[in-house]
Design an enzyme around this catalytic site. Structure first.
Site, PDB file in Angstrom:
ATOM      1  N   TYR A 219       0.837  -1.197   0.000  1.00  0.00           N
ATOM      2  CA  TYR A 219       0.000   0.000   0.000  1.00  0.00           C
ATOM      3  C   TYR A 219       0.879   1.257   0.000  1.00  0.00           C
ATOM      4  CZ  TYR A 219      -3.877  -3.172   0.924  1.00  0.00           C
ATOM      5  OH  TYR A 219      -4.792  -4.184   0.823  1.00  0.00           O
TER       6      TYR A 219
ATOM      7  N   GLU B 198      -1.548 -16.738  -9.933  1.00  0.00           N
ATOM      8  CA  GLU B 198      -0.538 -15.983 -10.688  1.00  0.00           C
ATOM      9  C   GLU B 198       0.885 -16.485 -10.417  1.00  0.00           C
ATOM     10  OE1 GLU B 198      -1.100 -11.763 -10.400  1.00  0.00           O
ATOM     11  OE2 GLU B 198      -3.211 -11.906 -10.975  1.00  0.00           O
TER      12      GLU B 198
ATOM     13  N   ASN C 207     -12.159  -0.232  -5.310  1.00  0.00           N
ATOM     14  CA  ASN C 207     -11.809  -0.310  -6.732  1.00  0.00           C
ATOM     15  C   ASN C 207     -13.033  -0.734  -7.552  1.00  0.00           C
ATOM     16  OD1 ASN C 207     -10.726  -0.924  -9.216  1.00  0.00           O
ATOM     17  ND2 ASN C 207      -9.525  -2.696  -8.492  1.00  0.00           N
TER      18      ASN C 207
ATOM     19  N   CYS D  38      -6.162  -5.102  -7.917  1.00  0.00           N
ATOM     20  CA  CYS D  38      -5.884  -4.630  -6.565  1.00  0.00           C
ATOM     21  C   CYS D  38      -5.519  -5.790  -5.629  1.00  0.00           C
ATOM     22  CB  CYS D  38      -7.048  -3.823  -6.023  1.00  0.00           C
ATOM     23  SG  CYS D  38      -8.607  -4.711  -6.052  1.00  0.00           S
ATOM     24  N   HIS D  39      -5.757  -7.034  -6.097  1.00  0.00           N
ATOM     25  CA  HIS D  39      -5.328  -8.168  -5.271  1.00  0.00           C
ATOM     26  C   HIS D  39      -3.808  -8.262  -5.206  1.00  0.00           C
ATOM     27  CE1 HIS D  39      -5.693  -9.677  -9.444  1.00  0.00           C
ATOM     28  NE2 HIS D  39      -4.646 -10.434  -9.144  1.00  0.00           N
TER      29      HIS D  39
END
Lengths: 187, 155
Positions: free
Chosen positions: A126, A184, A149, A157-158
């Protein structure tokens, strides 16, 4: 709904789009996490609601903030659905979709554009995000750029986590955030 | 400004009824075009609508204007009722009211519109008057004349 009525409504959607009367087109899409709601304007994807968000409330909100000309038009969101399917299947690492940023302003807009630039499989904190958006002290605001978001997944945003390495929160639930990051990492 | 619901809600809730009203008012043939015109006109006007109450009445009113346009464009030619009658009757149910709607379709435009609005759409006289662009008394008269004629036809 009868087949005749379906055909009439299909014609109506096409004519509305051709006449510039389809301000917000929406469709649902299946995902491993449940049903997503996708909404786009002629400019691009403007909203993606996660499975735990209320569909009617989301559509009412779009009607109020963008235009009440909100129509269900799956044909207008085919590319969005295709790319999301490929992403969930691990076959796509970045989205090639036009984005309509009109629901974000100022610092939040800059922060979300910063989020959109975080590469697949990587994370930022952040604090990193606050700095990228031009105000390193605005860590809390960077948090709300994520938590509120309007286009999660596509604006990933993850991939934003806490400085101490903890995952932090996610609008779709922490478990979803964890599974997305695992996906991912190729786990 | 009024809090207008997403336009899709109007379609979900009222499209079938608007189609039924238009079939009554202009017949099956013309109904599809009138349906498109009705919803496109509604979409065009929707964002500037000041009042979110009675969206159904608003749509039905537009539908009736489109039905009247349809008849004007045809120079108020009477509907080819005989031609319709020669086609196969798809619904074998004798109680489905097909006969009565054929008789309704054969009424003069104002009477037909008044009867359809009253019984297919359940509109009060004031709204029928608004849809037809006449006084409530005139709407009542068209309805009365239409019904009288129907009774005679169906007797």
């Amino acid at each position: 709904m009868t087949p005749t009525m379906d055909k009439s409504l299909e014609r109506l959607r096409e004519r509305a789009a051709a006449e510039g009367l389809l301000d917000v087109a929406y469709a649902t899409a299946d995902s491993p996490f449940g049903t997503l709601l996708l909404a786009r304007t002629p400019q691009g994807l403007v909203r993606l609601a996660l499975p735990n968000e209320d569909v009617d409330a989301t559509l009412a909100d779009l009607a109020g903030r963008i235009s009440p000309r909100v129509l269900e038009a799956p044909g207008r969101l085919e590319e969005e659905r295709r790319e999301l399917d490929a992403y969930f299947a691990g076959r796509r690492r970045s989205f090639d979709l036009p984005i309509d940023w009109q629901l974000s302003h100022g610092f939040l807009l800059r922060a979300r554009q910063g989020i959109a630039a975080i590469p697949y499989g990587e994370t930022r904190t952040y604090a990193d995000l606050a700095r990228t958006a031009g105000n390193e002290r605005a860590v809390r605001a960077a948090g709300s750029a994520c938590s509120r978001n309007p286009i999660p997944l596509v604006v990933p945003c993850h991939r934003v986590i806490r400085s101490d390495g903890a995952l932090g929160l996610y609008a779709g639930g922490v478990e979803m955030k964890e599974r997305l990051l695992e996906l991912e990492r190729g786990a | 400004m009024a809090e207008l619901p997403p336009f899709q809600t109007l379609i979900d809730e009222h499209a079938a009824e608007v189609m039924a009203v238009l079939r009554g008012a202009v017949g099956r043939e013309g109904a599809e075009d009138a349906f498109q015109e009705t919803f496109l006109a509604a979409l065009r006007a929707y964002p500037s609508l000041r009042e979110a109450r009675n969206l159904r009445g608003w749509l039905v009113t537009i539908a009736h204007r489109k039905a009247i346009d349809h008849h004007r464009a045809r120079g108020r030619a009477p509907l080819p009722v005989e031609a319709v009658r020669e086609e196969a009757v798809f619904d074998p149910d004798p109680t489905d009211g097909t006969e009565i709607w054929r008789a309704v379709a054969a009424l003069p435009p104002k009477q037909r519109a008044a009867v359809t609005l009253r019984f297919a759409s359940d509109l009060p006289h004031e709204e029928i008057a608004a849809a037809l662009g006449c006084s409530p008394a005139a709407a009542r008269r068209s309805l009365h004349e239409g019904l009288k004629r129907l009774r005679k036809e169906m007797a």
